[in-house]
Design a protein around this motif. Structure first.
Motif, short mmCIF file in Angstrom:
data_model
loop_
_atom_site.label_atom_id
_atom_site.label_comp_id
_atom_site.label_asym_id
_atom_site.label_seq_id
_atom_site.Cartn_x
_atom_site.Cartn_y
_atom_site.Cartn_z
N ILE A 243 -19.96 5.25 7.85
CA ILE A 243 -18.42 5.34 8.29
C ILE A 243 -17.51 4.09 7.87
O ILE A 243 -18.14 2.94 7.78
N ASP A 244 -16.56 4.54 7.01
CA ASP A 244 -15.72 3.59 6.18
C ASP A 244 -14.43 3.49 7.24
O ASP A 244 -13.64 4.08 7.35
N TYR A 245 -14.58 2.02 7.79
CA TYR A 245 -13.24 1.76 8.68
C TYR A 245 -13.07 0.36 8.54
O TYR A 245 -13.55 -0.40 8.07
N SER A 246 -11.83 0.16 8.87
CA SER A 246 -11.25 -1.38 9.05
C SER A 246 -10.44 -1.63 7.65
O SER A 246 -9.24 -1.50 7.51
N GLY A 247 -11.42 -1.90 6.70
CA GLY A 247 -10.76 -2.27 5.32
C GLY A 247 -9.61 -2.76 5.17
O GLY A 247 -8.44 -2.25 4.44
N PRO A 248 -9.22 -4.10 5.94
CA PRO A 248 -7.98 -4.77 5.61
C PRO A 248 -7.84 -5.30 4.18
O PRO A 248 -8.91 -5.35 3.38
N ASN A 249 -6.64 -5.64 3.71
CA ASN A 249 -6.49 -6.36 2.50
C ASN A 249 -6.42 -7.95 2.31
O ASN A 249 -5.76 -8.30 3.19
N ILE A 250 -7.19 -8.07 1.58
CA ILE A 250 -7.42 -9.72 1.23
C ILE A 250 -5.70 -10.28 1.11
O ILE A 250 -5.13 -9.45 0.23
N ILE B 146 -7.83 2.04 -10.88
CA ILE B 146 -7.14 2.15 -9.67
C ILE B 146 -7.82 2.49 -8.34
O ILE B 146 -8.73 2.80 -8.38
N TYR B 147 -7.12 2.37 -7.49
CA TYR B 147 -7.63 2.38 -5.93
C TYR B 147 -8.44 4.02 -6.01
O TYR B 147 -9.59 3.89 -5.41
N ALA B 148 -8.01 4.90 -6.48
CA ALA B 148 -8.56 6.36 -6.41
C ALA B 148 -9.75 6.27 -7.14
O ALA B 148 -10.85 6.55 -6.70
N ARG C 237 -11.62 3.60 -7.88
CA ARG C 237 -12.76 2.82 -7.31
C ARG C 237 -13.38 3.61 -6.08
O ARG C 237 -14.58 3.41 -5.72
N ASP C 238 -12.22 4.36 -5.33
CA ASP C 238 -13.08 5.12 -4.38
C ASP C 238 -14.03 6.14 -4.77
O ASP C 238 -15.09 6.36 -4.04
N LEU C 239 -13.68 6.56 -5.87
CA LEU C 239 -14.63 7.76 -6.64
C LEU C 239 -15.96 7.10 -6.93
O LEU C 239 -17.07 7.74 -6.54
N GLU D 31 -1.07 8.14 6.33
CA GLU D 31 -0.33 7.91 4.96
C GLU D 31 -1.42 8.12 3.60
O GLU D 31 -0.80 8.50 2.83
N GLN D 32 -2.54 8.03 4.06
CA GLN D 32 -3.44 8.40 2.81
C GLN D 32 -3.89 9.66 2.85
O GLN D 32 -5.02 10.04 2.24
N ASN D 33 -3.33 10.73 3.54
CA ASN D 33 -3.91 12.24 3.53
C ASN D 33 -4.01 12.63 1.94
O ASN D 33 -4.96 13.35 1.62
N1 ARG Z 1 -7.57 -1.16 2.16
C1 ARG Z 1 -6.96 -0.05 2.60
C2 ARG Z 1 -5.59 0.10 3.17
O1 ARG Z 1 -5.36 -0.98 3.87
C3 ARG Z 1 -7.73 0.89 3.39
C4 ARG Z 1 -9.25 1.36 2.70
C5 ARG Z 1 -9.80 2.51 3.26
N2 ARG Z 1 -11.12 2.91 2.59
C6 ARG Z 1 -11.29 3.73 1.56
N3 ARG Z 1 -12.39 3.74 1.08
N4 ARG Z 1 -10.16 3.69 0.94
O2 ARG Z 1 -4.91 0.62 3.27
#
Ligand code: ARG
Length: 568
Positions: free
Chosen positions: A117-124, A307-309, A311-313, A335-337
Motif C-alpha cells: 500500500i503506497d500512501y501518504s507520500g508528502p513532498n519534502i 520525471i515523476y511518471a 520514477r513511478d514505473l 487529481e492523479q487519475n
Molecule cells: N508525492 C505525491 C503527491 O504529493 C504523492 C505520491 C503518491 N505515490 C506515488 N507512487 N506516486 O502528490
C-alpha cells in the motif's frame, strides 16, 4: 466464527452449476436486517438460465435442502433468495467466539498474499497539508484491515523527495542560506526560500540556469548538493514524523522518489528494446492513444532528466521484484487519475501480467473546510498539524464542560480529537469530496468518532458497575432472543464479512458506517433492555453481549486508526 456463508454457498452449489467460490462471491448481507442474514441475488443466473430472477429464486428455494439447525427459513424477496440463519446458532457462535478470547477471523483469504500500500507520500520542503489527510488515513486503515485479515502487508511512504525543484532549493540556499534559520519552522522557511527563488528565476535566466546546473550536480552525486538535499529532507521528516507519531502511523518503507532516480534507466532500456519509446520534441514518450488515453506518458524530458511518471514505473518494477505483490494499492487523490491510468498502461511492457493486473489506484476526493472562521483561523494552506492541535483543544473544551472532574483530560482530549478527525475523514466514501467541520465532527450524538468512543465508554462503565464478565458457558442464550439483542448479535456476526468488503472495495467507510450502526443498535438495546437486573441469568446474558459490543467497537475503531478512551 464458523463461516455460515460457506455453508449456504454449498447448498446453492448443489442446486446450480456454478462453482462454490463464485456463489460465495455473489452472496451479500441484506441491507435491512429484517430481510435475513444472507442473500443470493438470482439475477446473476438469469442470463444463463433464460428465466426471470424471481422464478429462479422460487425454483432454487424448492430445490435447496436445508438443515433447520443451521438455516431457519428461506424467503424469496424480489430476485433474491434470502436466508435466515438459525437464531440460536448465531447467538451461540457470537457468544462463544467473543467471550472465549478466540481469534474471530477464521477465513484464510489473506494467507500467503502480498499486499503493498503506497500512501501518504508528502513532498519534502512543502507543508503537510489537509490535502494529504485522506491518503494518510485511508492508507493507514487499509493497511490495518489487510493485516488483520492475515495478508502480508507492506506500507510504503513514497516521499516526494526528488525533482528539479531541489536544484532551485540548493541554489536558494547557496545565495541566502545564512539569512534563514532552518532549524526553527523548517518547512515554512524552506517554502519562503522556494517562493523567493522561483520569483527570481522568472526575472533572471542566469539564476534559472544555475538551478538546473545544481540539479545536475545533485543527480551526479556531488557531495555538497547531496548533503544539502539530505538536510532539507531530514528537516522535513522531523515535521512529518511529529504528525505520524501523534497519529501512531508507521511505514515499512520510506523509499521515496529519489530512491528510484538511478533505477529509471532500466525502464527506459526495456521500453526502448520493445520499441515503445517515441521521440517527441526532444522528449521520450510512450504513445497510449491505442488504449484510449489521449495524453502520452512522458518518460524522459528533453534534457535527459527523469520525471515523476518514470520514477513511478521504476518503483513498479522494483516492487514487483522485492515484494512479489498480488495487489499494489496507490491511495492518491483523484487529481492523479490520468497519471495512474498512464503508468498502469505502460507497466504492461515492464512487468508480468500478475503484477500489472494487481495495480490499483484507490482514488479519493477533496477535503474542504467550511468557509468562514475556521478557514481564516487556520490560514490558506491548512497544515494537518494545525488542524489536529485545534481539534484536540476543542475536544478538551467539550470534555471539560461535560465532565469537569475527569482525570487525564489531556490524554482523553487527544483521543477524542483525533478520533473526530479520523472518523470524519474515513466515513465519507472515497470518491466523494468531504467537508471537515468541527461542530459536526465533534458532536457526541452525531455519526462521529466521539459517538463511537462514547458508546464504548458506556459499555465499559456498565462492566465496571457489575464488576464481572461472565464466561461463555455461564450465558443462557435463550435470554438473548429479543429483537434488540438479536440485531446486535447479527451485526457482530457480520464483522468479519465487513472487513472482507473493506478489502474488496478498498473502502474504509464501510467499516466506519458499520461501527455507527453497531453503536446505534447498542443504544437501542441499552434503552429498551435493563442490563443490570435482579434476574441473574438475564443479567449475565446482557452483560456478555455488552462486553462483546465493546470489544468489537474497540477492534473496529483501531482498524480505522482510532484509539478508545476508557472514560470521557
Ligand atoms: N508525492 C505525491 C503527491 O504529493 C504523492 C505520491 C503518491 N505515490 C506515488 N507512487 N506516486 O502528490
Amino acid at each position: 466464527m464458523t463461516n455460515l456463508k460457506k455453508e449456504i454457498a454449498k447448498q446453492i452449489t448443489k442446486a446450480t452449476k456454478l462453482k462454490q467460490e463464485e456463489i460465495e462471491n455473489y452472496i451479500e448481507t441484506p441491507k435491512d436486517i429484517k430481510n435475513g442474514d444472507y442473500a443470493f441475488p438470482c439475477f446473476y443466473l438469469a442470463k444463463e438460465l433464460k428465466k426471470a430472477p424471481t422464478q429462479i429464486a422460487e425454483e432454487l428455494k424448492q430445490q435447496i435442502e436445508f438443515n433447520s439447525d443451521i438455516i431457519e427459513k428461506i424467503e424469496v424477496i424480489g430476485g433474491y433468495l434470502n436466508f435466515f440463519i438459525n437464531k440460536e446458532l448465531l447467538t451461540k457462535e457470537v457468544i462463544n467466539n467473543i467471550l472465549c478470547e478466540k481469534q474471530y477471523i477464521n477465513s484464510n483469504i489473506g494467507k500467503e498474499k502480498n499486499i503493498i500500500i503506497d500512501y501518504s507520500g508528502p513532498n519534502i520542503a512543502k507543508p503537510f497539508h489537509i490535502g494529504h489527510l485522506r491518503t494518510t488515513l485511508i492508507g493507514n486503515s487499509l493497511y490495518k484491515v489487510y493485516k488483520y485479515l492475515g495478508y502480508n502487508t507492506t506500507g510504503i511512504n513514497h516521499l516526494g523527495d526528488y525533482g528539479t525543484q531541489f536544484g532551485k532549493m540548493i541554489e536558494a540556499y547557496k545565495m541566502w542560506g545564512n539569512e534563514y534559520n532552518l532549524e526553527e519552522e523548517p518547512i515554512n522557511k524552506m517554502m519562503d526560500m522556494y517562493v523567493r527563488i522561483n520569483a527570481l528565476c522568472k526575472e533572471d535566466e542566469k539564476v534559472l540556469a544555475n538551478c538546473r546546473e545544481d540539479f545536475k550536480l545533485l543527480e551526479n552525486g556531488d557531495k555538497y548538493c547531496v548533503d544539502l538535499w539530505n538536510k532539507f529532507k531530514d528537516l522535513s521528516m522531523i515535521e512529518f514524523n511529529r504528525i505520524y507519531d501523534i497519529l501512531d502511523i508507521k511505514f515499512d518503507s520510506y523509499n521515496g522518489e529519489a530512491f528510484y532516480a538511478d533505477k529509471v534507466q532500466e525502464v527506459v532500456d526495456i521500453l526502448e528494446r520493445k520499441g515503445k519509446l517515441i521521440e517527441s520534441e526532444g522528449a521520450k514518450i510512450v504513445d497510449l492513444e491505442y488504449a484510449g488515453i489521449s495524453t502520452p506518458c512522458i518518460i524522459q524530458k528533453t534534457d535527459g532528466s527523469s520525471i515523476y511518471a518514470a520514477r513511478d514505473l521504476a518503483a513498479i518494477l522494483y516492487r514487483a521484484r522485492t515484494y512479489d505483490f498480488d495487489k499494489a494499492l496507490y491511495v492518491v487523490a483523484y487529481e492523479q487519475n490520468l497519471h495512474f491510468k498512464q503508468i498502469f498502461e505502460v507497466a504492461k511492457y515492464i512487468v508480468d501480467e500478475k503484477y500489472y493486473k494487481g495495480l490499483k489506484h484507490v482514488s479519493y476526493g477533496m477535503v474542504n473546510l467550511p468557509t468562514g472562521k475556521m478557514s481564516t483561523r487556520l490560514g490558506n494552506v491548512v497544515k494537518i498539524e494545525d488542524l489536529i492541535n485545534e481539534t484536540i483543544s476543542k475536544a478538551k473544551d467539550i470534555i471539560t464542560q461535560k465532565n469537569p472532574d475527569l482525570e487525564n483530560k489531556e490524554e482523553i482530549a487527544k483521543k477524542v480529537g483525533l478520533g473526530a478527525i479520523i472518523f470524519n475523514t474515513l466515513s465519507t466514501a472515497n470518491n466523494k469530496d468531504q467537508i471537515f467541520d468541527w461542530d459536526q465532527a465533534l458532536n457526541f450524538q452525531g455519526e462521529t468518532g466521539p459517538y463511537i468512543q462514547y458508546t464504548y465508554v458506556r459499555t465499559k462503565s456498565i462492566l465496571e458497575k457489575v464488576g464481572y464478565i461472565p464466561k461463555a458457558e455461564e450465558i443462557n442464550i435463550q435470554k438473548l432472543s429479543d429483537e434488540y439483542s438479536q440485531n446486535i448479535i447479527k451485526l457482530i456476526y457480520y464483522f468479519e464479512d465487513i472487513l472482507v468488503q473493506v478489502t474488496k472495495k478498498d473502502e474504509p467507510s464501510i467499516l466506519a458506517r458499520y461501527l455507527i450502526n453497531l453503536s446505534k443498535n447498542f443504544s437501542i438495546f441499552y434503552n429498551e433492555n435493563k442490563i443490570i437486573t435482579q434476574e441473574e441469568e438475564l443479567q449475565n446474558a446482557r452483560i456478555g453481549l455488552t462486553y462483546a459490543v465493546g470489544k468489537i467497537l474497540k477492534i473496529g475503531a483501531s482498524l480505522l486508526g482510532m484509539q478508545m478512551p476508557d472514560k470521557m
